[in-house]
Write a protein that holds these residues in place. Structure first.
Motif, PDB file in Angstrom:
ATOM      1  N   HIS A 124     -38.498  -4.039 -36.111  1.00  0.00           N
ATOM      2  CA  HIS A 124     -39.510  -3.294 -36.866  1.00  0.00           C
ATOM      3  C   HIS A 124     -38.959  -2.106 -37.636  1.00  0.00           C
ATOM      4  O   HIS A 124     -39.551  -1.025 -37.650  1.00  0.00           O
ATOM      5  N   CYS A 125     -37.816  -2.288 -38.271  1.00  0.00           N
ATOM      6  CA  CYS A 125     -37.195  -1.247 -39.077  1.00  0.00           C
ATOM      7  C   CYS A 125     -37.725  -1.351 -40.509  1.00  0.00           C
ATOM      8  O   CYS A 125     -37.575  -2.390 -41.151  1.00  0.00           O
ATOM      9  N   ASP A 167     -39.786  -8.184 -38.662  1.00  0.00           N
ATOM     10  CA  ASP A 167     -39.818  -8.210 -37.203  1.00  0.00           C
ATOM     11  C   ASP A 167     -38.449  -7.863 -36.629  1.00  0.00           C
ATOM     12  O   ASP A 167     -38.360  -7.130 -35.651  1.00  0.00           O
ATOM     13  N   LEU A 168     -37.381  -8.381 -37.222  1.00  0.00           N
ATOM     14  CA  LEU A 168     -36.019  -8.080 -36.791  1.00  0.00           C
ATOM     15  C   LEU A 168     -35.115  -7.958 -37.998  1.00  0.00           C
ATOM     16  O   LEU A 168     -35.314  -8.653 -39.000  1.00  0.00           O
ATOM     17  N   THR A 169     -34.121  -7.089 -37.879  1.00  0.00           N
ATOM     18  CA  THR A 169     -33.068  -7.000 -38.885  1.00  0.00           C
ATOM     19  C   THR A 169     -31.726  -6.967 -38.156  1.00  0.00           C
ATOM     20  O   THR A 169     -31.640  -6.466 -37.032  1.00  0.00           O
ATOM     21  N   LEU A 185     -27.638  -7.819 -43.021  1.00  0.00           N
ATOM     22  CA  LEU A 185     -27.150  -9.203 -43.023  1.00  0.00           C
ATOM     23  C   LEU A 185     -28.258 -10.234 -42.893  1.00  0.00           C
ATOM     24  O   LEU A 185     -28.156 -11.335 -43.432  1.00  0.00           O
ATOM     25  N   LEU A 186     -29.291  -9.899 -42.126  1.00  0.00           N
ATOM     26  CA  LEU A 186     -30.332 -10.877 -41.791  1.00  0.00           C
ATOM     27  C   LEU A 186     -31.665 -10.175 -41.616  1.00  0.00           C
ATOM     28  O   LEU A 186     -31.744  -9.118 -41.002  1.00  0.00           O
ATOM     29  N   TYR A 223     -32.259 -14.974 -44.482  1.00  0.00           N
ATOM     30  CA  TYR A 223     -33.682 -14.751 -44.224  1.00  0.00           C
ATOM     31  C   TYR A 223     -34.161 -15.874 -43.326  1.00  0.00           C
ATOM     32  O   TYR A 223     -34.012 -17.046 -43.674  1.00  0.00           O
ATOM     33  N   TRP A 224     -34.673 -15.526 -42.154  1.00  0.00           N
ATOM     34  CA  TRP A 224     -35.214 -16.522 -41.230  1.00  0.00           C
ATOM     35  C   TRP A 224     -36.713 -16.336 -41.106  1.00  0.00           C
ATOM     36  O   TRP A 224     -37.209 -15.231 -40.949  1.00  0.00           O
TER      37      TRP A 224
END
Length: 181
Positions: free
Chosen positions: A73-74, A86-88, A110-111, A140-141
């Motif tokens: 949550h950044c 949701d995630l980085t 990166l993701l 990107y997922w």
């Protein structure tokens, strides 16, 4: 509170600083802003959503990324859009850093992982897909909350995302594989 009362206190054009203040003042909603200035306010996700994020966080850290690299949550500044994935996952030595706003610049990112909710399908699959690619985020997922919890992995090729695995793969298969970036 009525929409009329809220509207009295809204700036004519919401910026990332305004967005950060709203998010800080309201822990019960998620605030995002498109590059065009469209404000999206959504309720916090349900526990099943949070559990998926936790499982992915644990898997990413078990596969070589430190807790400083995997951030939940950044808020990120994507060319003026304020997004809260949701995630980085960040490159070693490049933790999230505030840019020209309270949101992190995408340098070293990166993701980005988004768990798709019923009310965010179009935003996640179309709008954010385009914004993240344009910003140059390498991966990107999208994680579907379907029967198999399908993970769709996209890798940046020039200025667009290409699909890593056609049709996605079940989360259980992803969680038993080794991660390589």
């Amino acid at each position: 509170m009525s929409a009329e009362n809220v509207g009295k206190h809204m700036p004519a054009r919401v910026g990332l600083h305004d967005l950060a203040l709203m998010a800080e003042a309201d822990e019960h909603h998620r605030y995002e802003l498109s590059a065009e200035g469209v404000l999206t306010v959504s309720p916090l996700p349900p526990p099943s959503h949070a559990m998926l994020v936790s499982r992915l966080f644990a898997w990413l850290t078990a596969n070589g990324h430190t807790a400083d690299q995997v951030v939940a949550h950044c808020g990120i500044d994507v060319a003026g859009a304020g997004r809260v994935p949701d995630l980085t996952v960040w490159a070693t030595g490049h933790p999230p850093r505030a840019s020209r706003s309270p949101y992190a610049d995408v340098e070293g990112l990166l993701l980005v992982v988004e768990v798709v909710a019923d009310d965010s399908v179009t935003t996640d699959w179309v709008v954010k897909h385009h914004e993240y690619a344009t910003a140059g985020i390498p991966r990107y997922w999208l994680v579907e909350r379907d029967r198999e919890t399908t993970v769709h992995q996209h890798r940046l090729h020039r200025d667009r995302y290409a699909v890593d695995v056609a049709g996605g793969q079940p989360l259980t298969r992803l969680l038993t594989s080794n991660l390589t970036f």
